[in-house]
Motif scaffolding. Structure first.
Motif: not given
Length: 257
Positions: A149-154
């Motif tokens: 999920v953090r990679e999606i946001l980044r």
């Protein structure tokens, strides 16, 4: 000072998309506008004031970097993403989309980012619960979900392509197949949530439904008149909900004991 935005280009290209788009070098072109030209395969040309020649921009100028301001020009502290207008101070009702570009706080992109933030909070809460209840293997797999999920946001914030292909070591096809046929892979049927389920299973189900809400927020944020942008992110979110459902099936099958 004139600013060329993505919205202005969409209006201008509504009837016809040109092969070339020529601007003067004193025009500020937003990163979103540059990306839009690139997506439409429009050759972007900057006309230099001190020459008769039209110089073609290099490919890497389309990347989301700080806007190049001609010598002697003053960079506005904040710029409206919608109109290109400049602000000396950031209005309380606006926030950063990227760089110094401001949008309203209820802009669909900002709402989408907020949904991603809330989803991370839910993952962390469930991770902690799993840790307290000594379900360490689930905590570790939830860490992978959190990083996903953090990679999606980044990638959304930096306008980068989401390139992660697997979750839990599973391809898109494997995730889909396992989530569609849990009996085949885990020996359990499809899960119908009910109030007698334990706390971890109920929170896994909440996490699954929240991931669906994030996916819908993404569709709303990236839906344009001529189609959908950031299909890579929407596709990743679709995989995510399948992955979380697989965690539910594994938990029901006793694989975390």
């Amino acid at each position: 000072m004139r600013v060329l935005t993505e919205e202005a280009l969409r209006v201008e290209f509504k009837k016809d998309i040109p092969e070339k788009y020529i601007v003067n070098e004193d025009l500020i072109v937003t990163p979103a506008a540059r990306q839009y030209l690139k997506e439409k395969n429009v050759e972007f040309i900057v006309k230099r004031e001190n020459t008769e020649k039209e110089d073609e921009c290099k490919e890497d100028e389309f990347e989301f970097k700080e806007i190049r301001i001609p010598e002697g020009k003053i960079t506005p502290k904040y710029i409206s993403y919608y109109s290109g207008g400049a602000f000396e101070q950031k209005p309380e009702y606006m926030t950063h989309l990227f760089g110094n570009k401001l949008v309203y706080k209820d802009d669909p992109r900002i709402i989408f980012r907020g949904k991603l933030d809330s989803l991370q909070s839910e993952i962390l809460e469930l991770q902690h619960l799993s840790y307290v209840k000594d379900v360490e293997k689930l905590s570790m797999e939830l860490q992978e979900v959190l990083e996903y999920v953090r990679e999606i946001l980044r990638c959304e914030v930096l306008s980068e392509e989401y390139s992660r292909e697997k979750l839990f070591g599973l391809t898109e096809g494997e995730l889909r197949d396992m989530s569609h046929f849990p009996k085949k892979y885990f020996g359990v049927g499809h899960i119908l949530p009910h109030y007698k389920m334990d706390e971890i299973m109920l929170k896994l189900n909440s996490l699954r439904s929240s991931s669906r809400e994030v996916e819908l927020a993404a569709v709303k944020a990236f839906k344009k008149e001529n189609g959908i942008e950031r299909v890579d992110i929407i596709k990743a979110l679709n995989r995510l909900s399948s992955g979380i459902y697989i965690l539910m099936c594994k938990y029901k099958a006793g694989e975390y004991r």
